[in-house]
Design an enzyme around this catalytic site. Structure first.
Site, PDB file in Angstrom:
ATOM      1  N   ASP A   1       7.750 -16.323 -32.167  1.00  0.00           N
ATOM      2  CA  ASP A   1       9.120 -16.366 -31.773  1.00  0.00           C
ATOM      3  C   ASP A   1       9.697 -17.311 -33.044  1.00  0.00           C
ATOM      4  OD1 ASP A   1       9.856 -14.924 -29.039  1.00  0.00           O
ATOM      5  OD2 ASP A   1       7.701 -15.698 -29.024  1.00  0.00           O
ATOM      6  N   THR A   2      10.646 -16.921 -33.553  1.00  0.00           N
ATOM      7  CA  THR A   2      11.259 -17.465 -34.920  1.00  0.00           C
ATOM      8  C   THR A   2      12.803 -17.456 -34.792  1.00  0.00           C
ATOM      9  OG1 THR A   2       9.264 -17.231 -35.697  1.00  0.00           O
ATOM     10  CG2 THR A   2      11.158 -17.608 -37.306  1.00  0.00           C
TER      11      THR A   2
END
Length: 527
Positions: free
Chosen positions: A348-349
Protein backbone atom coordinates in the site's frame (compact mmCIF):
# COMPACT_ATOMS: atom_id res chain seq x y z
CA UNK A 1 -12.24 9.86 -26.95
CA UNK A 2 -14.15 7.90 -24.31
CA UNK A 3 -17.54 6.45 -25.02
CA UNK A 4 -19.94 8.50 -22.89
CA UNK A 5 -22.47 5.66 -22.88
CA UNK A 6 -20.26 3.85 -20.35
CA UNK A 7 -19.22 4.69 -16.80
CA UNK A 8 -15.87 6.38 -16.57
CA UNK A 9 -14.13 9.65 -16.00
CA UNK A 10 -12.85 12.26 -18.40
CA UNK A 11 -9.29 13.45 -17.86
CA UNK A 12 -8.81 16.67 -15.90
CA UNK A 13 -7.77 19.59 -18.12
CA UNK A 14 -6.34 22.97 -17.09
CA UNK A 15 -3.83 25.62 -18.11
CA UNK A 16 -2.14 26.91 -14.95
CA UNK A 17 -1.38 24.03 -12.58
CA UNK A 18 -2.51 20.51 -11.74
CA UNK A 19 -2.33 17.94 -8.94
CA UNK A 20 -3.11 14.23 -9.18
CA UNK A 21 -3.22 12.16 -5.99
CA UNK A 22 -5.00 9.10 -4.63
CA UNK A 23 -7.21 11.05 -2.21
CA UNK A 24 -9.49 14.09 -2.75
CA UNK A 25 -8.41 15.84 0.45
CA UNK A 26 -4.76 15.65 -0.60
CA UNK A 27 -5.50 16.92 -4.11
CA UNK A 28 -7.58 19.80 -2.72
CA UNK A 29 -4.98 20.82 -0.13
CA UNK A 30 -2.16 20.80 -2.69
CA UNK A 31 -4.20 22.77 -5.23
CA UNK A 32 -5.06 25.41 -2.62
CA UNK A 33 -1.37 25.81 -1.85
CA UNK A 34 -0.59 26.23 -5.54
CA UNK A 35 -3.27 28.93 -5.82
CA UNK A 36 -1.63 30.77 -2.91
CA UNK A 37 1.69 30.88 -4.76
CA UNK A 38 3.33 27.70 -3.59
CA UNK A 39 5.28 25.71 -6.13
CA UNK A 40 5.16 22.08 -7.19
CA UNK A 41 7.55 20.91 -4.46
CA UNK A 42 5.50 22.67 -1.78
CA UNK A 43 2.32 21.11 -3.16
CA UNK A 44 3.84 17.63 -3.39
CA UNK A 45 4.99 17.69 0.24
CA UNK A 46 1.64 19.14 1.33
CA UNK A 47 -0.24 16.34 -0.47
CA UNK A 48 2.11 13.66 0.85
CA UNK A 49 1.62 14.92 4.41
CA UNK A 50 -2.18 14.89 4.08
CA UNK A 51 -1.99 11.38 2.63
CA UNK A 52 0.15 10.36 5.63
CA UNK A 53 -2.90 11.13 7.76
CA UNK A 54 -5.90 10.17 5.62
CA UNK A 55 -4.41 7.02 4.04
CA UNK A 56 -2.73 5.57 7.15
CA UNK A 57 -2.64 2.08 5.65
CA UNK A 58 -0.62 3.28 2.67
CA UNK A 59 1.83 5.88 3.85
CA UNK A 60 3.08 7.95 6.75
CA UNK A 61 5.94 9.85 8.29
CA UNK A 62 7.33 6.51 9.41
CA UNK A 63 8.00 5.58 5.78
CA UNK A 64 10.19 6.53 2.82
CA UNK A 65 10.14 8.90 -0.17
CA UNK A 66 11.53 9.05 -3.69
CA UNK A 67 11.18 12.15 -5.85
CA UNK A 68 11.95 13.13 -9.45
CA UNK A 69 11.85 16.87 -10.10
CA UNK A 70 12.36 18.93 -13.26
CA UNK A 71 12.56 22.68 -12.54
CA UNK A 72 10.71 24.64 -15.22
CA UNK A 73 9.81 21.37 -16.92
CA UNK A 74 12.95 21.20 -19.00
CA UNK A 75 16.59 20.28 -18.65
CA UNK A 76 18.01 18.26 -15.78
CA UNK A 77 16.01 15.60 -13.95
CA UNK A 78 16.75 15.93 -10.23
CA UNK A 79 16.33 12.75 -8.20
CA UNK A 80 16.14 12.52 -4.42
CA UNK A 81 16.55 9.23 -2.59
CA UNK A 82 14.69 9.33 0.71
CA UNK A 83 14.94 5.61 1.45
CA UNK A 84 15.73 4.48 4.97
CA UNK A 85 18.64 2.32 6.00
CA UNK A 86 19.11 -0.67 8.25
CA UNK A 87 20.26 0.20 11.77
CA UNK A 88 23.98 0.30 12.50
CA UNK A 89 23.73 -2.94 14.47
CA UNK A 90 22.12 -4.94 11.67
CA UNK A 91 24.81 -7.48 10.73
CA UNK A 92 23.89 -10.68 8.92
CA UNK A 93 25.71 -12.85 11.48
CA UNK A 94 23.36 -11.53 14.20
CA UNK A 95 20.38 -12.85 12.25
CA UNK A 96 22.06 -16.12 11.29
CA UNK A 97 22.97 -16.83 14.90
CA UNK A 98 19.31 -16.50 15.85
CA UNK A 99 18.02 -18.70 13.05
CA UNK A 100 16.41 -16.06 10.83
CA UNK A 101 15.64 -17.31 7.33
CA UNK A 102 13.99 -14.03 6.32
CA UNK A 103 13.01 -10.76 7.96
CA UNK A 104 9.49 -11.07 9.42
CA UNK A 105 7.28 -8.39 7.89
CA UNK A 106 5.53 -7.58 11.17
CA UNK A 107 8.64 -7.31 13.34
CA UNK A 108 10.91 -4.51 14.54
CA UNK A 109 13.63 -6.04 12.36
CA UNK A 110 11.64 -5.06 9.28
CA UNK A 111 11.79 -1.38 10.25
CA UNK A 112 14.44 0.64 8.46
CA UNK A 113 15.08 4.18 9.72
CA UNK A 114 12.29 6.24 8.10
CA UNK A 115 13.48 8.61 5.37
CA UNK A 116 10.31 10.56 4.56
CA UNK A 117 10.62 13.48 6.96
CA UNK A 118 14.26 14.13 6.08
CA UNK A 119 13.31 14.08 2.39
CA UNK A 120 10.41 16.49 2.92
CA UNK A 121 12.58 18.93 4.85
CA UNK A 122 15.50 18.75 2.44
CA UNK A 123 13.35 19.18 -0.67
CA UNK A 124 11.41 22.01 0.97
CA UNK A 125 14.60 23.86 1.90
CA UNK A 126 16.30 23.32 -1.44
CA UNK A 127 13.41 23.75 -3.88
CA UNK A 128 10.28 24.95 -2.08
CA UNK A 129 9.19 28.53 -1.47
CA UNK A 130 6.52 28.13 1.21
CA UNK A 131 7.31 27.80 4.95
CA UNK A 132 7.05 24.23 6.19
CA UNK A 133 4.47 25.23 8.81
CA UNK A 134 2.08 26.27 6.03
CA UNK A 135 2.89 23.22 3.93
CA UNK A 136 2.06 20.83 6.78
CA UNK A 137 -0.95 22.78 8.11
CA UNK A 138 -3.64 20.78 6.23
CA UNK A 139 -2.20 17.46 7.46
CA UNK A 140 -2.10 18.74 11.04
CA UNK A 141 -5.69 19.93 10.70
CA UNK A 142 -6.97 16.56 9.53
CA UNK A 143 -4.98 14.60 12.11
CA UNK A 144 -6.23 16.79 14.98
CA UNK A 145 -9.81 17.59 13.90
CA UNK A 146 -10.54 14.41 12.00
CA UNK A 147 -11.14 13.28 8.43
CA UNK A 148 -13.77 11.17 6.73
CA UNK A 149 -12.66 7.65 5.83
CA UNK A 150 -12.88 7.13 2.07
CA UNK A 151 -14.16 3.94 0.47
CA UNK A 152 -10.92 2.34 -0.74
CA UNK A 153 -9.16 3.37 2.46
CA UNK A 154 -11.92 1.74 4.50
CA UNK A 155 -11.69 -1.49 2.52
CA UNK A 156 -7.92 -1.69 2.95
CA UNK A 157 -8.24 -0.84 6.64
CA UNK A 158 -10.64 -3.72 7.17
CA UNK A 159 -8.21 -6.15 5.54
CA UNK A 160 -5.47 -5.10 8.01
CA UNK A 161 -7.41 -5.75 11.22
CA UNK A 162 -5.47 -8.91 12.12
CA UNK A 163 -2.21 -6.96 11.99
CA UNK A 164 -3.50 -3.97 13.96
CA UNK A 165 -4.72 -6.00 16.93
CA UNK A 166 -1.17 -7.26 17.56
CA UNK A 167 0.11 -3.84 18.65
CA UNK A 168 -1.53 -2.13 21.62
CA UNK A 169 -1.07 1.38 20.22
CA UNK A 170 -2.10 0.41 16.69
CA UNK A 171 -5.28 -1.12 18.07
CA UNK A 172 -6.03 1.93 20.22
CA UNK A 173 -5.60 4.42 17.37
CA UNK A 174 -6.79 2.47 14.35
CA UNK A 175 -9.45 0.23 15.90
CA UNK A 176 -11.40 2.73 17.99
CA UNK A 177 -13.82 0.92 20.31
CA UNK A 178 -12.33 -2.27 18.88
CA UNK A 179 -13.79 -1.77 15.42
CA UNK A 180 -12.39 -0.91 12.01
CA UNK A 181 -13.58 2.55 10.88
CA UNK A 182 -15.91 2.28 7.91
CA UNK A 183 -16.26 4.50 4.86
CA UNK A 184 -18.03 7.63 6.02
CA UNK A 185 -16.75 7.45 9.61
CA UNK A 186 -14.66 10.31 11.02
CA UNK A 187 -11.25 9.32 12.40
CA UNK A 188 -8.71 11.35 14.39
CA UNK A 189 -5.01 10.88 15.11
CA UNK A 190 -4.10 13.48 17.78
CA UNK A 191 -0.70 11.97 18.59
CA UNK A 192 0.29 12.16 14.94
CA UNK A 193 -0.94 15.77 14.83
CA UNK A 194 1.48 16.65 17.65
CA UNK A 195 4.35 14.89 15.83
CA UNK A 196 3.57 16.85 12.66
CA UNK A 197 3.52 20.09 14.69
CA UNK A 198 6.99 19.32 16.00
CA UNK A 199 8.22 18.77 12.44
CA UNK A 200 6.56 22.01 11.30
CA UNK A 201 8.32 23.93 14.09
CA UNK A 202 11.68 22.19 14.23
CA UNK A 203 12.15 20.59 10.80
CA UNK A 204 13.85 17.20 10.65
CA UNK A 205 15.03 17.61 14.25
CA UNK A 206 11.41 17.39 15.33
CA UNK A 207 11.36 13.80 14.12
CA UNK A 208 14.90 12.41 14.27
CA UNK A 209 15.78 13.91 17.64
CA UNK A 210 13.90 14.50 20.87
CA UNK A 211 10.54 13.08 21.90
CA UNK A 212 9.46 11.46 18.62
CA UNK A 213 12.76 9.66 18.05
CA UNK A 214 12.88 8.55 21.70
CA UNK A 215 9.36 7.17 21.45
CA UNK A 216 10.10 5.24 18.27
CA UNK A 217 13.42 3.81 19.42
CA UNK A 218 11.84 2.73 22.70
CA UNK A 219 9.05 0.94 20.82
CA UNK A 220 11.49 -0.76 18.47
CA UNK A 221 13.79 -1.91 21.27
CA UNK A 222 10.79 -3.33 23.11
CA UNK A 223 10.20 -5.47 20.01
CA UNK A 224 13.82 -6.66 19.87
CA UNK A 225 15.00 -4.11 17.32
CA UNK A 226 18.61 -3.02 16.99
CA UNK A 227 17.76 0.66 16.41
CA UNK A 228 19.40 3.47 18.36
CA UNK A 229 18.88 7.19 18.82
CA UNK A 230 22.16 7.68 16.97
CA UNK A 231 20.70 5.81 13.96
CA UNK A 232 17.78 8.23 13.86
CA UNK A 233 19.96 11.32 14.32
CA UNK A 234 22.25 10.19 11.48
CA UNK A 235 19.43 9.43 9.01
CA UNK A 236 19.87 11.42 5.82
CA UNK A 237 18.64 11.12 2.26
CA UNK A 238 20.66 12.15 -0.77
CA UNK A 239 20.41 13.37 -4.32
CA UNK A 240 21.07 10.62 -6.84
CA UNK A 241 21.77 10.23 -10.54
CA UNK A 242 18.51 9.00 -12.13
CA UNK A 243 18.57 6.25 -14.75
CA UNK A 244 16.85 6.33 -18.13
CA UNK A 245 16.05 4.60 -21.37
CA UNK A 246 14.50 5.77 -24.64
CA UNK A 247 11.15 4.41 -25.78
CA UNK A 248 9.18 5.54 -28.86
CA UNK A 249 11.11 8.79 -28.99
CA UNK A 250 10.63 9.64 -25.31
CA UNK A 251 13.20 9.54 -22.51
CA UNK A 252 11.86 7.59 -19.53
CA UNK A 253 13.53 8.36 -16.20
CA UNK A 254 13.49 6.33 -12.99
CA UNK A 255 15.34 6.22 -9.67
CA UNK A 256 18.58 4.19 -9.62
CA UNK A 257 19.11 1.05 -7.48
CA UNK A 258 18.42 0.03 -4.79
CA UNK A 259 15.15 1.18 -6.33
CA UNK A 260 13.50 -1.26 -8.75
CA UNK A 261 12.93 1.48 -11.35
CA UNK A 262 15.36 -0.03 -13.84
CA UNK A 263 13.06 -3.08 -13.97
CA UNK A 264 10.51 -0.97 -15.84
CA UNK A 265 13.23 0.47 -18.08
CA UNK A 266 14.43 -3.03 -18.97
CA UNK A 267 10.83 -4.04 -19.75
CA UNK A 268 10.57 -1.05 -22.09
CA UNK A 269 13.83 -1.99 -23.77
CA UNK A 270 12.49 -5.48 -24.38
CA UNK A 271 9.14 -4.25 -25.67
CA UNK A 272 10.77 -1.69 -27.97
CA UNK A 273 11.59 -4.55 -30.33
CA UNK A 274 7.91 -5.37 -30.88
CA UNK A 275 5.26 -3.43 -32.78
CA UNK A 276 2.85 -2.95 -29.90
CA UNK A 277 0.99 -0.22 -31.77
CA UNK A 278 0.07 -2.81 -34.39
CA UNK A 279 -1.60 -5.02 -31.76
CA UNK A 280 -4.99 -4.70 -30.14
CA UNK A 281 -4.37 -2.83 -26.86
CA UNK A 282 -6.90 -5.15 -25.20
CA UNK A 283 -5.68 -8.28 -26.95
CA UNK A 284 -3.96 -11.41 -25.71
CA UNK A 285 -0.90 -10.80 -27.92
CA UNK A 286 -0.20 -7.43 -26.26
CA UNK A 287 -0.71 -8.76 -22.71
CA UNK A 288 1.45 -11.79 -23.45
CA UNK A 289 4.39 -9.66 -24.57
CA UNK A 290 4.15 -7.45 -21.49
CA UNK A 291 3.99 -10.47 -19.21
CA UNK A 292 6.98 -12.14 -20.82
CA UNK A 293 9.05 -8.93 -20.76
CA UNK A 294 8.14 -8.52 -17.11
CA UNK A 295 9.06 -12.07 -16.16
CA UNK A 296 12.51 -11.66 -17.66
CA UNK A 297 13.06 -8.21 -16.15
CA UNK A 298 12.01 -9.33 -12.67
CA UNK A 299 14.51 -12.18 -12.79
CA UNK A 300 17.21 -9.58 -13.37
CA UNK A 301 15.86 -7.40 -10.57
CA UNK A 302 15.74 -10.21 -8.03
CA UNK A 303 19.26 -11.38 -8.84
CA UNK A 304 21.11 -8.09 -9.22
CA UNK A 305 19.38 -5.01 -7.77
CA UNK A 306 20.72 -3.86 -4.41
CA UNK A 307 22.18 -0.84 -2.64
CA UNK A 308 25.01 0.32 -4.95
CA UNK A 309 26.82 1.74 -1.93
CA UNK A 310 27.34 -1.80 -0.64
CA UNK A 311 27.03 -3.98 -3.76
CA UNK A 312 28.04 -3.70 -7.40
CA UNK A 313 25.09 -3.08 -9.71
CA UNK A 314 25.93 -2.84 -13.41
CA UNK A 315 23.20 -0.40 -14.39
CA UNK A 316 24.80 0.38 -17.76
CA UNK A 317 25.02 -3.29 -18.64
CA UNK A 318 21.47 -4.06 -17.56
CA UNK A 319 20.08 -1.16 -19.61
CA UNK A 320 22.24 -1.70 -22.69
CA UNK A 321 20.52 -2.43 -25.98
CA UNK A 322 22.77 -5.47 -26.46
CA UNK A 323 21.55 -6.99 -23.22
CA UNK A 324 17.93 -6.28 -24.17
CA UNK A 325 18.43 -7.85 -27.60
CA UNK A 326 19.78 -11.02 -26.01
CA UNK A 327 16.90 -11.28 -23.54
CA UNK A 328 14.27 -10.38 -26.13
CA UNK A 329 15.36 -13.27 -28.32
CA UNK A 330 13.94 -15.60 -25.67
CA UNK A 331 10.42 -14.18 -26.02
CA UNK A 332 8.10 -16.08 -28.36
CA UNK A 333 4.82 -14.45 -29.45
CA UNK A 334 2.90 -17.72 -29.23
CA UNK A 335 4.10 -19.43 -26.04
CA UNK A 336 5.10 -18.64 -22.47
CA UNK A 337 8.67 -19.06 -21.32
CA UNK A 338 9.71 -21.78 -18.90
CA UNK A 339 10.96 -19.73 -15.96
CA UNK A 340 11.17 -20.23 -12.19
CA UNK A 341 8.06 -19.09 -10.35
CA UNK A 342 8.34 -15.67 -8.75
CA UNK A 343 6.39 -14.63 -5.66
CA UNK A 344 5.39 -10.99 -5.94
CA UNK A 345 4.05 -9.03 -3.01
CA UNK A 346 1.52 -6.19 -3.04
CA UNK A 347 1.95 -3.07 -0.94
CA UNK A 348 0.00 0.00 0.00
CA UNK A 349 1.64 3.15 -1.29
CA UNK A 350 0.71 6.64 -2.42
CA UNK A 351 1.98 8.18 -5.64
CA UNK A 352 1.29 11.75 -6.76
CA UNK A 353 2.09 14.08 -9.66
CA UNK A 354 2.24 17.89 -9.58
CA UNK A 355 2.88 20.50 -12.28
CA UNK A 356 2.73 24.18 -11.35
CA UNK A 357 2.29 27.43 -13.33
CA UNK A 358 6.05 27.62 -13.98
CA UNK A 359 5.90 24.06 -15.28
CA UNK A 360 7.99 22.74 -12.41
CA UNK A 361 7.15 19.03 -12.59
CA UNK A 362 7.25 16.62 -9.64
CA UNK A 363 6.87 12.86 -9.53
CA UNK A 364 6.60 11.87 -5.86
CA UNK A 365 6.02 8.61 -4.01
CA UNK A 366 5.69 7.99 -0.26
CA UNK A 367 5.13 4.63 1.44
CA UNK A 368 5.22 2.49 4.57
CA UNK A 369 5.30 -0.62 2.29
CA UNK A 370 2.76 -3.27 3.39
CA UNK A 371 -0.62 -2.17 4.72
CA UNK A 372 0.12 -0.27 7.95
CA UNK A 373 3.79 -1.18 7.47
CA UNK A 374 5.16 -3.32 10.27
CA UNK A 375 2.02 -2.73 12.33
CA UNK A 376 4.19 -1.15 15.03
CA UNK A 377 3.16 2.33 16.17
CA UNK A 378 4.92 4.80 18.47
CA UNK A 379 2.79 4.99 21.65
CA UNK A 380 3.36 8.72 22.19
CA UNK A 381 4.03 9.89 18.63
CA UNK A 382 1.31 7.97 16.76
CA UNK A 383 3.84 7.18 14.00
CA UNK A 384 3.22 4.00 11.99
CA UNK A 385 6.58 2.38 11.25
CA UNK A 386 7.34 0.92 7.84
CA UNK A 387 8.54 -2.61 7.12
CA UNK A 388 10.94 -1.94 4.24
CA UNK A 389 13.60 -4.10 5.86
CA UNK A 390 11.54 -7.12 4.83
CA UNK A 391 13.07 -6.51 1.40
CA UNK A 392 16.48 -7.67 2.64
CA UNK A 393 17.78 -11.23 2.23
CA UNK A 394 19.45 -13.34 4.93
CA UNK A 395 21.95 -14.70 2.43
CA UNK A 396 25.60 -13.65 2.44
CA UNK A 397 25.96 -14.50 -1.24
CA UNK A 398 23.12 -12.20 -2.35
CA UNK A 399 23.78 -8.52 -3.15
CA UNK A 400 20.62 -7.59 -1.23
CA UNK A 401 21.79 -9.27 1.99
CA UNK A 402 21.06 -7.22 5.11
CA UNK A 403 23.94 -5.10 6.42
CA UNK A 404 24.47 -2.11 8.69
CA UNK A 405 23.43 1.17 7.10
CA UNK A 406 22.24 -0.53 3.91
CA UNK A 407 19.16 0.31 1.86
CA UNK A 408 16.97 -2.66 0.87
CA UNK A 409 15.60 -3.39 -2.58
CA UNK A 410 12.90 -0.74 -2.82
CA UNK A 411 9.69 -1.12 -4.80
CA UNK A 412 8.29 2.44 -4.89
CA UNK A 413 9.26 4.15 -8.14
CA UNK A 414 8.31 7.60 -9.44
CA UNK A 415 8.59 8.04 -13.21
CA UNK A 416 9.25 10.99 -15.49
CA UNK A 417 8.75 10.98 -19.26
CA UNK A 418 10.47 13.65 -21.38
CA UNK A 419 10.62 14.47 -25.06
CA UNK A 420 12.96 16.92 -26.81
CA UNK A 421 14.37 18.08 -23.49
CA UNK A 422 10.99 18.92 -21.97
CA UNK A 423 8.74 17.05 -19.57
CA UNK A 424 6.05 15.02 -21.27
CA UNK A 425 4.60 13.62 -18.04
CA UNK A 426 5.36 12.90 -14.40
CA UNK A 427 3.74 9.50 -13.81
CA UNK A 428 3.68 6.54 -11.50
CA UNK A 429 1.75 3.40 -10.65
CA UNK A 430 1.85 2.12 -7.06
CA UNK A 431 1.36 -1.43 -5.88
CA UNK A 432 4.49 -3.10 -4.51
CA UNK A 433 6.09 -5.56 -6.90
CA UNK A 434 3.44 -4.74 -9.50
CA UNK A 435 4.85 -1.26 -10.05
CA UNK A 436 7.20 -1.95 -13.01
CA UNK A 437 4.33 -3.74 -14.80
CA UNK A 438 1.99 -0.86 -14.01
CA UNK A 439 4.38 1.86 -15.08
CA UNK A 440 5.06 0.11 -18.38
CA UNK A 441 1.39 -0.67 -19.04
CA UNK A 442 0.25 2.90 -18.50
CA UNK A 443 3.17 4.37 -20.41
CA UNK A 444 2.67 2.13 -23.43
CA UNK A 445 -1.03 2.98 -23.37
CA UNK A 446 0.03 6.60 -23.91
CA UNK A 447 3.03 6.20 -26.21
CA UNK A 448 1.91 3.23 -28.33
CA UNK A 449 -1.86 3.67 -28.31
CA UNK A 450 -2.29 7.42 -27.93
CA UNK A 451 -4.54 7.24 -24.86
CA UNK A 452 -5.05 10.27 -22.65
CA UNK A 453 -3.80 9.90 -19.05
CA UNK A 454 -7.17 8.95 -17.59
CA UNK A 455 -7.90 6.36 -20.27
CA UNK A 456 -4.39 4.96 -19.92
CA UNK A 457 -4.82 4.56 -16.16
CA UNK A 458 -8.37 3.18 -16.38
CA UNK A 459 -7.40 0.48 -18.88
CA UNK A 460 -7.59 -3.21 -17.77
CA UNK A 461 -4.43 -4.70 -16.29
CA UNK A 462 -2.62 -8.02 -15.98
CA UNK A 463 0.30 -9.25 -13.87
CA UNK A 464 2.32 -12.44 -13.43
CA UNK A 465 2.75 -14.04 -10.04
CA UNK A 466 3.32 -17.47 -8.50
CA UNK A 467 3.60 -19.14 -11.86
CA UNK A 468 0.52 -17.70 -13.51
CA UNK A 469 -1.02 -14.62 -15.03
CA UNK A 470 -3.58 -12.72 -13.00
CA UNK A 471 -5.95 -10.32 -14.71
CA UNK A 472 -8.52 -7.81 -13.54
CA UNK A 473 -12.19 -8.68 -14.03
CA UNK A 474 -12.38 -6.07 -16.77
CA UNK A 475 -10.15 -8.22 -19.01
CA UNK A 476 -12.45 -10.00 -21.52
CA UNK A 477 -12.75 -13.81 -21.43
CA UNK A 478 -11.37 -14.02 -24.99
CA UNK A 479 -8.13 -12.39 -23.81
CA UNK A 480 -7.87 -14.87 -20.95
CA UNK A 481 -8.35 -17.74 -23.40
CA UNK A 482 -5.69 -16.27 -25.66
CA UNK A 483 -3.23 -16.19 -22.77
CA UNK A 484 -4.09 -19.76 -21.84
CA UNK A 485 -3.48 -20.86 -25.44
CA UNK A 486 0.02 -19.38 -25.11
CA UNK A 487 0.69 -21.53 -22.06
CA UNK A 488 -0.20 -19.15 -19.22
CA UNK A 489 -2.14 -20.29 -16.21
CA UNK A 490 -4.71 -17.51 -15.88
CA UNK A 491 -6.79 -16.39 -12.93
CA UNK A 492 -8.65 -13.33 -11.71
CA UNK A 493 -6.65 -11.00 -9.45
CA UNK A 494 -7.94 -10.92 -5.87
CA UNK A 495 -7.69 -7.13 -5.83
CA UNK A 496 -7.53 -4.46 -8.51
CA UNK A 497 -3.93 -4.05 -9.63
CA UNK A 498 -2.17 -0.96 -8.33
CA UNK A 499 -3.22 2.64 -8.58
CA UNK A 500 -1.63 5.53 -10.44
CA UNK A 501 -1.49 9.17 -11.44
CA UNK A 502 -0.20 11.06 -14.47
CA UNK A 503 -0.13 14.64 -15.77
CA UNK A 504 0.71 15.27 -19.43
CA UNK A 505 2.09 18.67 -20.46
CA UNK A 506 1.13 19.92 -23.92
CA UNK A 507 3.72 22.63 -24.52
CA UNK A 508 2.29 23.71 -27.86
CA UNK A 509 -1.23 24.31 -26.57
CA UNK A 510 -0.18 25.40 -23.10
CA UNK A 511 -2.37 22.85 -21.35
CA UNK A 512 -2.18 20.17 -18.67
CA UNK A 513 -4.12 16.90 -18.83
CA UNK A 514 -4.28 14.66 -15.78
CA UNK A 515 -5.58 11.29 -14.72
CA UNK A 516 -6.08 9.55 -11.37
CA UNK A 517 -6.77 5.87 -10.81
CA UNK A 518 -10.37 4.76 -10.16
CA UNK A 519 -8.88 1.84 -8.24
CA UNK A 520 -8.23 4.39 -5.47
CA UNK A 521 -10.25 7.29 -4.04
CA UNK A 522 -8.41 10.20 -5.62
CA UNK A 523 -8.62 12.66 -8.45
CA UNK A 524 -6.65 14.92 -10.74
CA UNK A 525 -7.63 18.57 -10.48
CA UNK A 526 -6.25 21.81 -11.84
CA UNK A 527 -7.06 25.44 -12.53
Amino acid sequence: MRDFHFPGRSPARATEAMVATSHPLASAAALALLREGGNAIDAAICAAAVLAVVEPQSTGIGGDVFCLYVPGGEGEVIAFNGAGRAPSGAHVDWYEERGFQAIPTDSAHAVTIPGAVDAWCRLSADHGRTPLERVLAPAIHYAWNGYVVQDRVGADWSDARALLVRDETAARIFLPAGAVPKAGDVHRQPELAESLRRIARHGRGGFYEGEVAEDLVSRLKAGGGLHTLEDFAAAQGSYAAPVKTTYRGAEIWQMPPSNQGLTALLMLNLLSGFDLAGLDPLGAARFHLEIEAGRLAYQVRDALVADPGQARVDVGGILSKTYADRLRARIAPDRALELPHAVMEPSDTVYLSVVDADRNAVSFINSTYWSFGSGLVGPKSGVVLQNRGAGFRIDRSHPNCIAAGKQPLHTIMPGMAMRDGRVLAPFGVMGGDYQPFGNVHVLTNVLDYGMDPQAAIDFPRAFHNRGGAVVERSVPPAVMRGLQERGHLVGIAEEALGGGQMIVIDWDRGTLTGGSDPRKDGLAIGY
